[in-house]
Structures are given as C-alpha cells and as structure tokens.
Design a protein around this motif. Structure first.
Motif, PDB file in Angstrom:
ATOM      1  N   ASP A  95       0.484  14.379 -35.341  1.00  0.00           N
ATOM      2  CA  ASP A  95      -0.447  14.379 -34.219  1.00  0.00           C
ATOM      3  C   ASP A  95      -1.549  13.344 -34.368  1.00  0.00           C
ATOM      4  O   ASP A  95      -2.407  13.202 -33.485  1.00  0.00           O
ATOM      5  N   GLY A  96      -1.546  12.600 -35.465  1.00  0.00           N
ATOM      6  CA  GLY A  96      -2.508  11.518 -35.660  1.00  0.00           C
ATOM      7  C   GLY A  96      -3.918  11.961 -35.947  1.00  0.00           C
ATOM      8  O   GLY A  96      -4.841  11.142 -35.896  1.00  0.00           O
ATOM      9  N   THR A  97      -4.147  13.233 -36.270  1.00  0.00           N
ATOM     10  CA  THR A  97      -5.507  13.723 -36.490  1.00  0.00           C
ATOM     11  C   THR A  97      -5.806  14.064 -37.947  1.00  0.00           C
ATOM     12  O   THR A  97      -6.933  14.430 -38.263  1.00  0.00           O
ATOM     13  N   THR A  98      -4.825  13.979 -38.819  1.00  0.00           N
ATOM     14  CA  THR A  98      -5.036  14.202 -40.250  1.00  0.00           C
ATOM     15  C   THR A  98      -4.482  13.017 -41.012  1.00  0.00           C
ATOM     16  O   THR A  98      -3.302  12.672 -40.852  1.00  0.00           O
ATOM     17  N   ALA A  99      -5.322  12.385 -41.825  1.00  0.00           N
ATOM     18  CA  ALA A  99      -4.918  11.214 -42.602  1.00  0.00           C
ATOM     19  C   ALA A  99      -5.120  11.493 -44.086  1.00  0.00           C
ATOM     20  O   ALA A  99      -6.082  12.156 -44.484  1.00  0.00           O
ATOM     21  N   PHE A 100      -4.207  10.972 -44.886  1.00  0.00           N
ATOM     22  CA  PHE A 100      -4.280  11.098 -46.334  1.00  0.00           C
ATOM     23  C   PHE A 100      -4.340   9.699 -46.928  1.00  0.00           C
ATOM     24  O   PHE A 100      -3.515   8.846 -46.591  1.00  0.00           O
ATOM     25  N   GLU A 121     -10.039  14.203 -41.380  1.00  0.00           N
ATOM     26  CA  GLU A 121      -9.683  14.881 -40.138  1.00  0.00           C
ATOM     27  C   GLU A 121     -10.388  14.194 -38.973  1.00  0.00           C
ATOM     28  O   GLU A 121     -11.570  13.836 -39.059  1.00  0.00           O
ATOM     29  N   ARG A 122      -9.649  13.999 -37.882  1.00  0.00           N
ATOM     30  CA  ARG A 122     -10.233  13.407 -36.680  1.00  0.00           C
ATOM     31  C   ARG A 122     -11.225  14.395 -36.066  1.00  0.00           C
ATOM     32  O   ARG A 122     -10.938  15.585 -35.926  1.00  0.00           O
ATOM     33  N   ALA A 123     -12.407  13.903 -35.719  1.00  0.00           N
ATOM     34  CA  ALA A 123     -13.446  14.721 -35.094  1.00  0.00           C
ATOM     35  C   ALA A 123     -14.067  13.914 -33.975  1.00  0.00           C
ATOM     36  O   ALA A 123     -14.956  13.087 -34.195  1.00  0.00           O
ATOM     37  N   ASP A 167       3.661  10.210 -31.992  1.00  0.00           N
ATOM     38  CA  ASP A 167       3.747   9.663 -30.642  1.00  0.00           C
ATOM     39  C   ASP A 167       3.574   8.155 -30.592  1.00  0.00           C
ATOM     40  O   ASP A 167       3.589   7.556 -29.513  1.00  0.00           O
ATOM     41  N   GLY A 168       3.395   7.529 -31.745  1.00  0.00           N
ATOM     42  CA  GLY A 168       3.264   6.077 -31.794  1.00  0.00           C
ATOM     43  C   GLY A 168       1.935   5.540 -31.300  1.00  0.00           C
ATOM     44  O   GLY A 168       1.793   4.328 -31.115  1.00  0.00           O
ATOM     45  N   GLN A 169       0.934   6.404 -31.118  1.00  0.00           N
ATOM     46  CA  GLN A 169      -0.340   5.980 -30.538  1.00  0.00           C
ATOM     47  C   GLN A 169      -1.419   5.685 -31.576  1.00  0.00           C
ATOM     48  O   GLN A 169      -2.481   5.174 -31.238  1.00  0.00           O
ATOM     49  N   GLU A 181      -5.756   2.378 -32.736  1.00  0.00           N
ATOM     50  CA  GLU A 181      -5.392   3.342 -31.704  1.00  0.00           C
ATOM     51  C   GLU A 181      -4.960   2.607 -30.447  1.00  0.00           C
ATOM     52  O   GLU A 181      -5.553   1.600 -30.055  1.00  0.00           O
ATOM     53  N   ARG A 182      -3.913   3.143 -29.805  1.00  0.00           N
ATOM     54  CA  ARG A 182      -3.426   2.561 -28.577  1.00  0.00           C
ATOM     55  C   ARG A 182      -4.487   2.614 -27.491  1.00  0.00           C
ATOM     56  O   ARG A 182      -5.173   3.612 -27.302  1.00  0.00           O
ATOM     57  N   ALA A 183      -4.688   1.494 -26.773  1.00  0.00           N
ATOM     58  CA  ALA A 183      -5.645   1.414 -25.676  1.00  0.00           C
ATOM     59  C   ALA A 183      -4.988   0.633 -24.545  1.00  0.00           C
ATOM     60  O   ALA A 183      -5.004  -0.600 -24.524  1.00  0.00           O
ATOM     61  N   GLY A 184      -4.384   1.364 -23.607  1.00  0.00           N
ATOM     62  CA  GLY A 184      -3.666   0.694 -22.526  1.00  0.00           C
ATOM     63  C   GLY A 184      -2.464  -0.048 -23.066  1.00  0.00           C
ATOM     64  O   GLY A 184      -1.637   0.522 -23.768  1.00  0.00           O
TER      65      GLY A 184
END
Length: 443
Positions: free
Chosen positions: A137-142, A157-159, A82-84, A106-109
């Motif tokens: 989905d931006g929640t798993t990074a390698f 993993e994003r938590a 999603d580019g966010q 991370e996108r902020a406004g």
C-alpha cells in the motif's frame, strides 16, 4: 543481494563515517514531503526487441534531490503494489561527506514528484539505505543500515504528507556484518532481514542468517532465525531473498564456498553447497521449517547459481539467477507435489559483458518477470546495462521488452529491479559510482 550490489557496498565500506544533517527522522518525528518542481526527466518510448511492449510505453528517470546526488542512488529500489510510490536506496558514495537519505517518489499525474526523503539523526550509520522494502500500500517503508559493524532496520510509516520513523529493528548479532537485505510481505506485517558476514567466513561458521520479524499489532517481534543446514557450507546465504505476499513462504539464495564440499554430494543441501541453489522455508502455525532446495539441472549455472532470487506473492513461481556466468534465470513452479524446474527464461541476443540476472523481480501472480543485466566490472566503463521484461502465456514465457540503455556506460543500469503487483510498472536502478545514480520507471 546481487553481485553488482555486493561490489558497490564493498567499495563504499572503506568510506569514512560522516554526520547526517538536514531532514533527520527521529522516532516519532515527521519527515515532511516536499514535492519537487522538477519531476522525472523527459519521458521516452520504451525500447523493444521488435514486438510491442504491451502496456509499457513510457520511461521516466527519477532525479534525486541535490543533497542525495553525491550518494550511490538506485542500488536498491522498491515499488508499491499499485505502482504509485517508489523507494530509492542511496548509500554514501566515495566522495560523499556524510550518509545520504532514501528518496520517496510519488506519482503526480503523468509525472513523478519527490515526495520525501527518509533519514535518521545519527553519525554512526554510514551505510543507511543499504537495503529498502515497501509494503504494497506504499505506507510502510523499511530501510536497512550498517554502522559500526551492526545492522539496523528503520521502520517508517506514512502520516499525511510526511513520514514518521516508528520503530527500529536492531538484532544483537555481533560485529563484522557487511551485507544486509530486506523484503516485506504485501501488508508489511512480516519482514525478512538477511545478514551477511565478512568475506571468507562460511555461512555455517559466521552469523549469516535471515531474521524474520512479525508485527503483532503493537510491536515488532523477532519470530525466527532462518539458517543454512549444518551439512553444507555456503559462501553466501540470504544475501538475496524474497517473501510471499502473506508472509508464510521465504526464498533464500545460497552460493557455494570454494572447496566446501568435494566428491559426489549425498543430499540436496550438499548439492546446493557445491553448486549453488535456493532454499524454500515455510511457516506453519508459528514455526518456520526448511521445505525444499531449488537446484539447477546437471549443475548448470555454475557456482554462481543462486546468486539472485525472486518469488511471486502467491509463492507459486520462483526465479533463481546465475549472474556471474550470464546463464538465464531458471524458472521453478510449485504444485501440490512440490517444486519443479520449468526451464529458463528465453534471454537472447545479450551483449557480451552483461550479467543476466544481476537482479530479479516477479509480479504478484508470477506471470511477469523483470530481469536486470548490469555490465560486468571489465565492461562497465564502456557498456551500458539493460533489463528485460518477460510475460508468461499459458506455460510459455516470451520476452516482451528490452529496457535501456538510458544511462551512460558505468552507471550499472540493471543492478536493481522491482515490479508492481500487477506487473504493469517496473523500476530499474542505475547506481553509478562516478555520478548521480538514479532509478528509472517504466510504464
């Protein structure tokens, strides 16, 4: 891995190993995100070649936190579907006393925040951040790393507002690994890990291979090893790679070793070994097989053809670059009858000294392309790099934007690129060896 990134890592490999302190991420330990009060640099209008840049009207330079700025930031970049969310790889620079973490933006406004830094508590992974990949989905990074000659891939993993390091992929490959590349499927359930050996070792003689890992719902399993054919010798194999969105098709680069094959090649694999190319592997059931070899017509592109690759999520479009020669990237499309060459991207008016195709990216549907053009070594001190955006209308590709320069000469703008799923957000890395490199976001 593009030539520019290989050169960066070659310089960095001579650096001493330090101790990584600060925000360390042990398995199961939280890496808290701390939004920055200073977001991206002042937005600027995207430069174009005289035509409207369509939806790309803004550019933002993402500044890494102070503890990362001594590293080479932006030599690898990734962006969520999603580019966010943007992931910026950073390896220890020549004057950096310890390994540097990877930064999550991370996108902020209308701006961007530094959301977190990802790191590991070890003093042996001097080149943590060698490669990065991000699920859509931006929640798993390698994050790839090399220490003591052995490759490692940390899974984060994003938590909530932080990140947990949940696993480590540590293949027992042996010593001498100098390169490592990554790409992940859209859902993050399949990851490709490309390994490169010491220079001078042919891919068929050394451990050059691409490892496929799948997540079975509980653990990561090594599902396959993808290797070059035995009838051809390659200088590189899998040093740049891409995987389809569903994790069933892989595109792996291959460039020839000097003198590996002489005379008239008798097979596509020998042609790739002699002139360069890209291999297409596909999975059916639980088995991966080599399906096709993508070759330049009449040997165009020289021995560097296959230096860089990109694959659309739907595995219907592929790009293969020849960055050492400056030839435009070649376009391949898949039909029911196989893969077919469809010409090259219409790159024009490129300044002498820029290597077109140092990095390649495609949108999910294969209709938008982003091409990096970092400066050559001879020109890097005086010439800024650039990046080019292309759109396909029907069967015709056209250049819609020329991005840069927003960095100074020597910053290697264009050494890394990434595109969001729809192709509406682009990220270009500028990994300077002499200063704080950074990624740039175009929207």
């Amino acid at each position: 891995m593009s030539p520019s990134r290989r050169e960066l890592l070659a310089v960095l490999s001579s650096c001493a190993v330090g101790v990584l302190g600060g925000c360390a991420a042990r398995s199961g330990e939280r890496v808290e995100g701390k939004p920055s009060t200073a977001r991206g640099d002042t937005p600027e209008p995207a430069a174009t070649d005289g035509r409207p840049p369509e939806d790309w009207q803004r550019s933002t330079a993402l500044t890494p936190p102070p503890r990362v700025r001594g590293g080479v930031v932006g030599h690898e970049v990734a962006v969520a579907g999603d580019g966010q969310t943007v992931l910026a790889g950073s390896v220890k620079g020549p004057n950096q006393p310890r390994p540097t973490p990877v930064t999550v933006f991370e996108r902020a406004g209308r701006g961007w925040d530094r959301q977190a830094v990802l790191a590991v508590p070890t003093d042996s992974l001097a080149r943590f951040g060698t490669a990065v990949a991000l699920a859509d989905d931006g929640t798993t990074a390698f994050v790839g790393a090399i220490g003591d000659g052995a490759p490692r891939v940390s899974v984060f993993e994003r938590a909530g507002d932080g990140w947990d390091r949940t696993d480590t992929l540590a293949p027992d490959i042996g010593e001498g690994i100098l390169g490592l590349t990554l790409d992940a499927s859209a859902a993050g359930g399949t990851v490709l890990v490309g390994l490169g050996h010491t220079s001078g070792v042919r891919a068929t003689d050394g451990p050059n291979r691409v490892l496929v890992y799948d997540h079975d719902g509980e653990d990561w399993q090594r599902a396959a090893d993808l290797t070059p054919p035995g009838d051809g010798h390659h200088r590189t194999f899998g040093t740049d790679l891409a995987v389809s969105g569903n994790g069933t098709v892989a595109l792996l680069n291959a460039t020839p070793a000097s003198g590996a094959v002489s005379g008239t090649p008798s097979s596509p694999a020998e042609r790739a070994a002699q002139r360069g190319g890209a291999y297409v592997f596909a999975r059916e059931g639980g088995t991966w097989d080599r399906r096709s070899v993508l070759l330049a017509p009449n040997g165009e592109g020289g021995a560097s053809f296959g230096g860089t690759v990109a694959l659309a999520d739907d595995a219907g479009t592929a790009l293969v670059g020849s960055p050492d020669t400056g030839s435009p990237p070649r376009i391949f499309e898949r039909t029911s009858g196989g893969w077919y060459h469809r010409g090259s991207l219409p790159v024009a008016d490129v300044a002498s000294g820029r290597r077109v195709g140092t990095a390649l990216a495609l949108s999910a549907d294969g209709r938008t392309a982003l091409v990096g053009a970092a400066a050559t070594d001879d020109s890097a001190s005086s010439l800024p790099g650039a990046a080019y955006r292309f759109r396909r209308d029907g069967s015709r590709w056209r250049r819609t934007a020329v991005l840069g320069p927003w960095s100074a000469p020597g910053d290697r703008f264009g050494a890394a690129v990434a595109l969001s799923e729809a192709g509406t957000t682009g990220v270009v890395g500028a990994p300077s060896l002499s200063g704080p490199g950074k990624p740039y976001v175009f929207e």
